[in-house]
Scaffold this motif. Structure first.
Motif, PDB file in Angstrom:
ATOM      1  N   LEU A 144      17.496   3.506 -99.194  1.00  0.00           N
ATOM      2  CA  LEU A 144      17.221   3.758 -97.776  1.00  0.00           C
ATOM      3  C   LEU A 144      16.490   5.087 -97.577  1.00  0.00           C
ATOM      4  CD1 LEU A 144      20.567   2.529 -96.176  1.00  0.00           C
ATOM      5  CD2 LEU A 144      18.326   1.424 -96.052  1.00  0.00           C
ATOM      6  N   GLU A 145      16.849   6.101 -98.360  1.00  0.00           N
ATOM      7  CA  GLU A 145      16.161   7.387 -98.232  1.00  0.00           C
ATOM      8  C   GLU A 145      14.705   7.285 -98.672  1.00  0.00           C
ATOM      9  OE1 GLU A 145      18.657  10.055-100.446  1.00  0.00           O
ATOM     10  OE2 GLU A 145      19.812  10.612 -98.649  1.00  0.00           O
ATOM     11  N   SER A 146      14.439   6.531 -99.736  1.00  0.00           N
ATOM     12  CA  SER A 146      13.044   6.379-100.168  1.00  0.00           C
ATOM     13  C   SER A 146      12.257   5.533 -99.161  1.00  0.00           C
ATOM     14  CB  SER A 146      12.967   5.783-101.566  1.00  0.00           C
ATOM     15  OG  SER A 146      13.544   4.498-101.588  1.00  0.00           O
ATOM     16  N   ALA A 147      12.890   4.520 -98.568  1.00  0.00           N
ATOM     17  CA  ALA A 147      12.202   3.730 -97.534  1.00  0.00           C
ATOM     18  C   ALA A 147      11.928   4.588 -96.305  1.00  0.00           C
ATOM     19  CB  ALA A 147      13.058   2.518 -97.150  1.00  0.00           C
ATOM     20  N   LEU A 148      12.853   5.468 -95.949  1.00  0.00           N
ATOM     21  CA  LEU A 148      12.660   6.356 -94.807  1.00  0.00           C
ATOM     22  C   LEU A 148      11.533   7.346 -95.087  1.00  0.00           C
ATOM     23  CD1 LEU A 148      13.574   7.392 -92.031  1.00  0.00           C
ATOM     24  CD2 LEU A 148      15.208   8.862 -93.229  1.00  0.00           C
ATOM     25  N   ALA A 149      11.489   7.872 -96.299  1.00  0.00           N
ATOM     26  CA  ALA A 149      10.403   8.801 -96.657  1.00  0.00           C
ATOM     27  C   ALA A 149       9.059   8.092 -96.600  1.00  0.00           C
ATOM     28  CB  ALA A 149      10.649   9.386 -98.041  1.00  0.00           C
ATOM     29  N   GLY A 150       8.996   6.841 -97.062  1.00  0.00           N
ATOM     30  CA  GLY A 150       7.749   6.080 -96.992  1.00  0.00           C
ATOM     31  C   GLY A 150       7.344   5.791 -95.554  1.00  0.00           C
ATOM     32  N   ARG A 163       8.129   7.613 -92.924  1.00  0.00           N
ATOM     33  CA  ARG A 163       7.678   8.880 -92.313  1.00  0.00           C
ATOM     34  C   ARG A 163       6.271   9.233 -92.775  1.00  0.00           C
ATOM     35  NH1 ARG A 163      13.120  12.582 -92.783  1.00  0.00           N
ATOM     36  NH2 ARG A 163      14.148  11.747 -90.916  1.00  0.00           N
ATOM     37  N   ALA A 164       5.988   8.977 -94.042  1.00  0.00           N
ATOM     38  CA  ALA A 164       4.641   9.279 -94.556  1.00  0.00           C
ATOM     39  C   ALA A 164       3.595   8.381 -93.898  1.00  0.00           C
ATOM     40  CB  ALA A 164       4.606   9.103 -96.068  1.00  0.00           C
ATOM     41  N   ALA A 165       3.944   7.133 -93.645  1.00  0.00           N
ATOM     42  CA  ALA A 165       3.002   6.221 -93.000  1.00  0.00           C
ATOM     43  C   ALA A 165       2.821   6.567 -91.525  1.00  0.00           C
ATOM     44  CB  ALA A 165       3.486   4.784 -93.142  1.00  0.00           C
ATOM     45  N   ALA A 166       3.834   7.075 -90.883  1.00  0.00           N
ATOM     46  CA  ALA A 166       3.755   7.405 -89.461  1.00  0.00           C
ATOM     47  C   ALA A 166       3.026   8.711 -89.227  1.00  0.00           C
ATOM     48  CB  ALA A 166       5.155   7.476 -88.869  1.00  0.00           C
ATOM     49  N   HIS A 167       3.076   9.619 -90.156  1.00  0.00           N
ATOM     50  CA  HIS A 167       2.428  10.932 -90.008  1.00  0.00           C
ATOM     51  C   HIS A 167       1.427  11.123 -91.140  1.00  0.00           C
ATOM     52  CE1 HIS A 167       5.355  11.966 -86.982  1.00  0.00           C
ATOM     53  NE2 HIS A 167       6.338  11.670 -87.798  1.00  0.00           N
ATOM     54  N   PRO A 168       0.163  10.683 -90.951  1.00  0.00           N
ATOM     55  CA  PRO A 168      -0.837  10.874 -92.012  1.00  0.00           C
ATOM     56  C   PRO A 168      -1.089  12.365 -92.218  1.00  0.00           C
ATOM     57  CG  PRO A 168      -1.850   9.961 -90.052  1.00  0.00           C
ATOM     58  CD  PRO A 168      -0.380  10.025 -89.790  1.00  0.00           C
ATOM     59  N   ARG A 169      -1.499  12.694 -93.396  1.00  0.00           N
ATOM     60  CA  ARG A 169      -1.730  14.103 -93.727  1.00  0.00           C
ATOM     61  C   ARG A 169      -2.883  14.647 -92.904  1.00  0.00           C
ATOM     62  NH1 ARG A 169      -0.281  15.723 -99.576  1.00  0.00           N
ATOM     63  NH2 ARG A 169      -0.996  17.608 -98.591  1.00  0.00           N
ATOM     64  N   LEU A 170      -2.741  15.861 -92.425  1.00  0.00           N
ATOM     65  CA  LEU A 170      -3.740  16.477 -91.547  1.00  0.00           C
ATOM     66  C   LEU A 170      -4.836  17.189 -92.316  1.00  0.00           C
ATOM     67  CD1 LEU A 170      -1.362  17.934 -88.835  1.00  0.00           C
ATOM     68  CD2 LEU A 170      -2.678  15.821 -88.757  1.00  0.00           C
ATOM     69  N   ASP A 171      -4.670  17.460 -93.605  1.00  0.00           N
ATOM     70  CA  ASP A 171      -5.679  18.196 -94.354  1.00  0.00           C
ATOM     71  C   ASP A 171      -6.815  17.309 -94.860  1.00  0.00           C
ATOM     72  OD1 ASP A 171      -3.844  16.955 -96.028  1.00  0.00           O
ATOM     73  OD2 ASP A 171      -4.132  18.409 -97.646  1.00  0.00           O
ATOM     74  N   LYS A 172      -6.747  16.002 -94.640  1.00  0.00           N
ATOM     75  CA  LYS A 172      -7.837  15.120 -95.021  1.00  0.00           C
ATOM     76  C   LYS A 172      -8.941  15.234 -93.963  1.00  0.00           C
ATOM     77  CE  LYS A 172      -5.114  11.576 -97.319  1.00  0.00           C
ATOM     78  NZ  LYS A 172      -4.727  10.168 -97.306  1.00  0.00           N
ATOM     79  N   PRO A 173     -10.212  15.301 -94.379  1.00  0.00           N
ATOM     80  CA  PRO A 173     -11.290  15.341 -93.370  1.00  0.00           C
ATOM     81  C   PRO A 173     -11.419  13.983 -92.676  1.00  0.00           C
ATOM     82  CG  PRO A 173     -12.188  15.292 -95.593  1.00  0.00           C
ATOM     83  CD  PRO A 173     -10.695  15.417 -95.726  1.00  0.00           C
ATOM     84  N   GLY A 174     -11.439  14.042 -91.376  1.00  0.00           N
ATOM     85  CA  GLY A 174     -11.516  12.816 -90.596  1.00  0.00           C
ATOM     86  C   GLY A 174     -12.946  12.510 -90.206  1.00  0.00           C
TER      87      GLY A 174
END
Length: 116
Positions: free
Chosen positions: A92-98, A100-111
């Protein structure tokens, strides 16, 4: 003299009581053998074990303490359920981490809005 007479009467009463107990008790059959007290597993088979289940768990007393087999069985069951819960929590913790990562994309990638 009175004391001696009292002791003789007391001795006669004790001898008579023992004789009656031995003669009168020989007619009945010996006590039947009883099954040793065994643990009736109070841990619920249809749901996970809770803290209250563990708190109410009591082992029958044997001549030299507790029956090792009963204690080993209960501890084995608790260990298996704790291992299962730990694995479930990890999943459940690994699914939650996944999630959260999908909901908040990294901001340092150039858009695409930078235009360069």
């Amino acid at each position: 003299m009175v004391m001696f007479l009292f002791l003789v009467v007391a001795l006669a009463v004790v001898v008579a009581a023992v004789t009656l107990a031995v003669v009168g008790g020989g007619e009945s059959a010996p006590l039947p053998e009883t099954a040793p007290e065994r643990l009736q597993d109070p841990l619920p088979p249809d749901r996970p074990v809770s803290g209250a289940d563990v708190e109410t768990l009591r082992f029958p007393v044997a001549p030299r303490g507790y029956r090792m087999a009963d204690v080993d069985d209960a501890l084995g069951r608790l260990a298996a359920e704790l291992t299962e819960r730990d694995a479930r929590i990890s999943d459940l913790e690994s699914a939650l981490a996944g999630a959260r990562a999908a909901a908040h994309p990294r901001l340092d990638k150039p858009g695409p809005e930078t235009g360069r």
